[in-house]
Design a protein around this motif. Structure first.
Motif, PDB file in Angstrom:
ATOM      1  N   LYS A   1       0.581  -1.103   0.052  1.00 17.78           N
ATOM      2  CA  LYS A   1      -0.002  -0.059   0.161  1.00 17.78           C
ATOM      3  C   LYS A   1       0.841   1.295  -0.018  1.00 17.78           C
ATOM      4  O   LYS A   1       0.678   2.273  -0.807  1.00 17.78           O
ATOM      5  N   SER A   2       2.016   1.243   0.958  1.00 16.39           N
ATOM      6  CA  SER A   2       2.550   2.548   0.866  1.00 16.39           C
ATOM      7  C   SER A   2       3.481   2.618  -0.248  1.00 16.39           C
ATOM      8  O   SER A   2       3.739   3.675  -0.902  1.00 16.39           O
ATOM      9  N   LYS A   3       3.936   1.545  -0.768  1.00 15.25           N
ATOM     10  CA  LYS A   3       4.686   1.587  -2.082  1.00 15.25           C
ATOM     11  C   LYS A   3       3.970   2.191  -3.283  1.00 15.25           C
ATOM     12  O   LYS A   3       4.375   3.080  -4.047  1.00 15.25           O
ATOM     13  N   ILE A   4       2.682   1.968  -3.513  1.00 14.45           N
ATOM     14  CA  ILE A   4       1.708   2.356  -4.285  1.00 14.45           C
ATOM     15  C   ILE A   4       1.499   3.850  -4.102  1.00 14.45           C
ATOM     16  O   ILE A   4       1.643   4.662  -5.093  1.00 14.45           O
ATOM     17  N   MET A   5       1.219   4.190  -2.886  1.00  7.45           N
ATOM     18  CA  MET A   5       1.039   5.694  -2.767  1.00  7.45           C
ATOM     19  C   MET A   5       2.351   6.544  -2.993  1.00  7.45           C
ATOM     20  O   MET A   5       2.075   7.669  -3.458  1.00  7.45           O
ATOM     21  N   GLN A   6       3.461   6.029  -2.567  1.00  4.68           N
ATOM     22  CA  GLN A   6       4.650   6.594  -2.902  1.00  4.68           C
ATOM     23  C   GLN A   6       4.737   6.728  -4.466  1.00  4.68           C
ATOM     24  O   GLN A   6       5.170   8.003  -5.013  1.00  4.68           O
ATOM     25  N   GLU A   7       4.539   5.715  -5.042  1.00  4.92           N
ATOM     26  CA  GLU A   7       4.623   5.879  -6.573  1.00  4.92           C
ATOM     27  C   GLU A   7       3.726   6.824  -7.091  1.00  4.92           C
ATOM     28  O   GLU A   7       3.897   7.815  -8.198  1.00  4.92           O
ATOM     29  N   LEU A   8       2.573   6.798  -6.819  1.00  2.00           N
ATOM     30  CA  LEU A   8       1.443   7.751  -7.306  1.00  2.00           C
ATOM     31  C   LEU A   8       1.872   9.180  -6.913  1.00  2.00           C
ATOM     32  O   LEU A   8       1.784  10.230  -7.632  1.00  2.00           O
ATOM     33  N   THR A   9       2.358   9.525  -5.744  1.00  2.00           N
ATOM     34  CA  THR A   9       2.793  10.922  -5.288  1.00  2.00           C
ATOM     35  C   THR A   9       3.984  11.222  -6.255  1.00  2.00           C
ATOM     36  O   THR A   9       3.956  12.445  -6.774  1.00  2.00           O
ATOM     37  N   ALA A  10       4.971  10.340  -6.460  1.00  2.00           N
ATOM     38  CA  ALA A  10       6.094  10.725  -6.982  1.00  2.00           C
ATOM     39  C   ALA A  10       5.639  11.084  -8.558  1.00  2.00           C
ATOM     40  O   ALA A  10       6.600  11.753  -9.055  1.00  2.00           O
ATOM     41  N   ASN A  11       4.889  10.235  -9.045  1.00  2.00           N
ATOM     42  CA  ASN A  11       4.406  10.543 -10.442  1.00  2.00           C
ATOM     43  C   ASN A  11       3.308  11.705 -10.757  1.00  2.00           C
ATOM     44  O   ASN A  11       2.598  11.990 -11.870  1.00  2.00           O
ATOM     45  N   GLY A  12       2.951  12.249  -9.535  1.00  2.00           N
ATOM     46  CA  GLY A  12       2.195  13.257  -9.758  1.00  2.00           C
ATOM     47  C   GLY A  12       0.551  12.831 -10.048  1.00  2.00           C
ATOM     48  O   GLY A  12       0.040  13.729 -10.808  1.00  2.00           O
ATOM     49  N   VAL A  13       0.338  11.784  -9.463  1.00  2.00           N
ATOM     50  CA  VAL A  13      -1.208  11.114 -10.150  1.00  2.00           C
ATOM     51  C   VAL A  13      -1.986  11.507  -8.911  1.00  2.00           C
ATOM     52  O   VAL A  13      -1.898  11.385  -7.758  1.00  2.00           O
ATOM     53  N   GLU A  14      -2.929  12.313  -9.271  1.00  2.00           N
ATOM     54  CA  GLU A  14      -4.125  13.090  -8.364  1.00  2.00           C
ATOM     55  C   GLU A  14      -5.222  11.973  -8.156  1.00  2.00           C
ATOM     56  O   GLU A  14      -5.989  11.860  -9.024  1.00  2.00           O
ATOM     57  N   ILE A  15      -5.349  11.279  -7.055  1.00  2.00           N
ATOM     58  CA  ILE A  15      -6.308  10.549  -6.954  1.00  2.00           C
ATOM     59  C   ILE A  15      -7.440  11.053  -6.221  1.00  2.00           C
ATOM     60  O   ILE A  15      -7.226  12.018  -5.333  1.00  2.00           O
ATOM     61  N   TYR A  16      -8.810  10.617  -6.065  1.00  2.00           N
ATOM     62  CA  TYR A  16      -9.839  11.121  -5.390  1.00  2.00           C
ATOM     63  C   TYR A  16      -9.563  10.834  -3.909  1.00  2.00           C
ATOM     64  O   TYR A  16      -9.216  10.055  -3.320  1.00  2.00           O
ATOM     65  N   GLN A  17      -9.746  12.357  -3.263  1.00  2.00           N
ATOM     66  CA  GLN A  17      -9.565  12.278  -1.569  1.00  2.00           C
ATOM     67  C   GLN A  17     -11.254  12.243  -1.242  1.00  2.00           C
ATOM     68  O   GLN A  17     -11.684  13.253  -1.675  1.00  2.00           O
ATOM     69  N   PHE A  18     -11.396  11.587  -0.105  1.00  2.00           N
ATOM     70  CA  PHE A  18     -12.625  11.564   0.527  1.00  2.00           C
ATOM     71  C   PHE A  18     -12.846  13.184   1.127  1.00  2.00           C
ATOM     72  O   PHE A  18     -11.646  13.384   1.999  1.00  2.00           O
ATOM     73  N   PRO A  19     -13.807  13.731   0.841  1.00  2.00           N
ATOM     74  CA  PRO A  19     -13.881  15.257   1.283  1.00  2.00           C
ATOM     75  C   PRO A  19     -13.794  15.397   2.977  1.00  2.00           C
ATOM     76  O   PRO A  19     -14.594  14.536   3.430  1.00  2.00           O
ATOM     77  N   ILE A  20     -12.967  16.081   3.447  1.00  2.00           N
ATOM     78  CA  ILE A  20     -12.939  16.393   4.729  1.00  2.00           C
ATOM     79  C   ILE A  20     -13.494  17.745   5.479  1.00  2.00           C
ATOM     80  O   ILE A  20     -13.277  18.150   6.229  1.00  2.00           O
ATOM     81  N   ASP A  21     -14.306  18.462   4.124  1.00  2.00           N
ATOM     82  CA  ASP A  21     -14.896  19.843   4.595  1.00  2.00           C
ATOM     83  C   ASP A  21     -16.000  19.684   5.173  1.00  2.00           C
ATOM     84  O   ASP A  21     -16.488  20.801   5.772  1.00  2.00           O
ATOM     85  N   ASP A  22     -16.682  18.808   5.260  1.00  2.00           N
ATOM     86  CA  ASP A  22     -18.261  18.670   5.631  1.00  2.00           C
ATOM     87  C   ASP A  22     -17.926  17.991   6.935  1.00  2.00           C
ATOM     88  O   ASP A  22     -17.418  16.727   7.369  1.00  2.00           O
ATOM     89  N   GLU A  23     -18.454  18.730   8.100  1.00  2.00           N
ATOM     90  CA  GLU A  23     -17.888  18.175   9.725  1.00  2.00           C
ATOM     91  C   GLU A  23     -18.807  16.785   9.805  1.00  2.00           C
ATOM     92  O   GLU A  23     -18.130  16.144  10.531  1.00  2.00           O
ATOM     93  N   SER A  24     -19.714  16.590   9.244  1.00  2.00           N
ATOM     94  CA  SER A  24     -20.587  15.209   9.688  1.00  2.00           C
ATOM     95  C   SER A  24     -19.830  14.118   9.343  1.00  2.00           C
ATOM     96  O   SER A  24     -19.760  13.055   9.695  1.00  2.00           O
ATOM     97  N   VAL A  25     -18.744  14.225   8.390  1.00  2.00           N
ATOM     98  CA  VAL A  25     -18.063  13.166   7.598  1.00  2.00           C
ATOM     99  C   VAL A  25     -16.644  13.412   7.596  1.00  2.00           C
ATOM    100  O   VAL A  25     -15.850  12.269   7.205  1.00  2.00           O
ATOM    101  N   SER A  26     -16.146  14.476   8.283  1.00  2.00           N
ATOM    102  CA  SER A  26     -14.835  14.829   8.088  1.00  2.00           C
ATOM    103  C   SER A  26     -13.816  13.831   8.814  1.00  2.00           C
ATOM    104  O   SER A  26     -12.761  13.417   8.305  1.00  2.00           O
ATOM    105  N   GLU A  27     -14.268  13.317   9.786  1.00  2.00           N
ATOM    106  CA  GLU A  27     -13.627  12.529  10.724  1.00  2.00           C
ATOM    107  C   GLU A  27     -13.195  11.080  10.024  1.00  2.00           C
ATOM    108  O   GLU A  27     -12.148  10.634   9.740  1.00  2.00           O
ATOM    109  N   ILE A  28     -14.489  10.357   9.761  1.00  2.00           N
ATOM    110  CA  ILE A  28     -14.441   9.184   9.108  1.00  2.00           C
ATOM    111  C   ILE A  28     -13.835   9.252   7.708  1.00  2.00           C
ATOM    112  O   ILE A  28     -12.723   8.449   7.561  1.00  2.00           O
TER     113      ILE A  28
END
Ligand code: GTP
Ligand code: MG
Length: 415
Positions: free
Chosen positions: A197-224
């Motif tokens: 998992k960490s290797k995959i994330m490293q490679e994605l970041t190194a290659n500038g691939v932007e994956i979908y981030q679960f949103p954290i701006d809505d208080e009701s779901v930001s923690e989860i």
């Protein structure tokens, strides 16, 4: 003028207290009821090599059987297959489209494997844009096929991403919400999985691939959501087989050494994926598709068509002004083309005329030559005829003379 109006309204904005209930606090309920009535649309694109468990995972996610057929490994190019289903849970209707890649990664030359996917996503954006640009739009009843999420199935090699994975995700990251998942995660051991998992994330970041981030701006779901963001890529297991656990039938993969339960969080991240995709962030993905990815596509396409919000000097310009400027340009260009064609036509006609004249002259020359030859021939013939006639006359004269002599000679002999 319009800017001044807006300013005045904003300056005059006052907060008032109501002296009794008016009822517009029911607006959210009205919205919910309207949405439920219209039903929802959700489109999933599954990208992954042949046999990586795409169909099984879809069956597991929606707890149904979509009845798919396995794909061959021998296709010369990647194709996309879309199927739409009507699902209902309580009184909520969901029009779900699942798009599958067929033959992905099976070609020797993998360079163009992503092309079909990119084209498919663009085609759905284009169809929506064309509907939006119509005079008579039917967007309320429109079957929106824009891709809301791309589940990218990573092969459970334990070694990291393949170049095809990186290239494809890079091509897609501005067009769709990418959620990478590790397929068939039951084939990797627990310690290997964390490293993977960490290797995959490293490679994605190194290659500038932007994956979908679960949103954290809505208080009701930001923690989860922020907790779940740290579990990406989810390591998932799918199954179409059920085994009884207690008094419940659960999706399970049975092996000689034990069972892998799909919905057991200590066995895999399937539940996390379902929670994030369906139960918590489906609406966010629909919104991001419309407000982020489609907006970008629309902007690029309109710019391609020559539209812009500002002119060459960076001054605001309206759609109508651009349209009129474009129309004038177009008319001028047409006029220019017409003039060019007219000139070309005149030149061609002159050339043809000259060509015809030359041909006529050659023909006349040939005719004169033949006429002269004919006259000479005729003259010669007439001379020959005259000579022949003279010869005949001479012959006849001689013949008469000869007969006379023969007669006189005969008479003298008798005497
Ligand atoms: P195509 O549509 O033919 O490309 O295949 P697919 O990606 O849809 O894979 P499918 O779901 O048909 O599964 C292919 C095989 O993998 C089947 O034998 C499944 O039982 C098996 N499979 C599916 N999911 C898993 C999983 O999570 N773990 C393991 N070990 N096998 C799985
Ligand atoms: Mg399949």
């Amino acid at each position: 003028m319009a800017a001044v109006d807006v300013e005045r309204v904003e300056n005059n904005l006052r907060t008032l207290k109501l002296s009794g209930r008016v009822g517009f606090d029911s607006l959210p309920d009205q919205l919910v009821s309207k949405s439920v009535q219209n039903g929802f649309i959700f489109n999933i694109l599954c990208i992954g090599e042949t046999g990586l468990g795409k169909s099984t995972l879809m069956d597991s996610l929606f707890n149904t059987s979509f009845e798919s057929t396995p794909s061959p490994h021998t296709l010369p190019s990647v194709k996309l297959k879309a199927h739409t289903y009507e699902l209902q849970e309580s009184n909520v209707r969901l029009k779900l489209t699942i798009v599958d890649t067929v033959g992905y990664g099976d070609q020797i030359n993998k360079e163009e494997s992503y092309r079909a996917v990119v084209d498919y996503i663009d085609a759905q954006f284009e169809a929506y844009l064309q509907e939006e640009l119509k005079i008579k739009r039917l967007l309320n009843n429109y079957h929106d096929t824009r891709t809301h999420i791309c589940l990218y199935f990573i092969c459970p090699t334990g070694h990291g991403l393949k170049s095809l994975d990186l290239v494809c995700m890079k091509k897609l990251d501005t067009k769709v919400n990418i959620v990478p998942i590790i397929a068939k995660a039951d084939t990797i051991s627990k310690t290997e999985l964390q490293k993977f998992k960490s290797k995959i994330m490293q490679e994605l970041t190194a290659n500038g691939v932007e994956i979908y981030q679960f949103p954290i701006d809505d208080e009701s779901v930001s923690e989860i959501n922020s907790n779940m963001n740290s579990h990406v890529p989810f390591a998932v297991v799918g199954s179409t087989d059920f085994v009884r656990v207690g008094n419940k039938m659960t999706r399970t993969r049975q092996y000689p050494w034990g069972n892998v339960q799909v919905e057991n969080e200590t066995h895999c991240d399937f539940v996390k994926l379902r929670e994030m995709l369906i139960r918590t962030n489906m609406e966010d993905m629909r919104e991001k598709t419309h407000c982020k990815h489609y907006e970008l596509y629309r902007k690029k396409r309109l710019e391609q068509m020559g539209f812009s919000d500002v002119d060459a000097e960076n001054k605001p310009v309206s759609f109508q002004q651009t349209f009129e400027a474009k129309r004038n340009n177009h008319v001028q260009e047409l006029q220019k083309k017409e003039d060019e064609m007219r000139q070309l036509f005149v030149v061609r006609v002159k050339e043809k005329e000259a060509e015809l004249k030359e041909q006529e002259r050659e023909l006349q020359e040939r005719f004169d030559k033949h006429k002269k030859a004919h006259a000479e021939e005729k003259k010669k013939l007439e001379e020959a005829k005259k000579k022949l006639e003279d010869d005949v006359i001479e012959f006849n004269r001689r013949k008469t003379q000869f007969s006379y002599h023969t007669m006189t000679l005969g008479k003298s002999k008798k005497k």
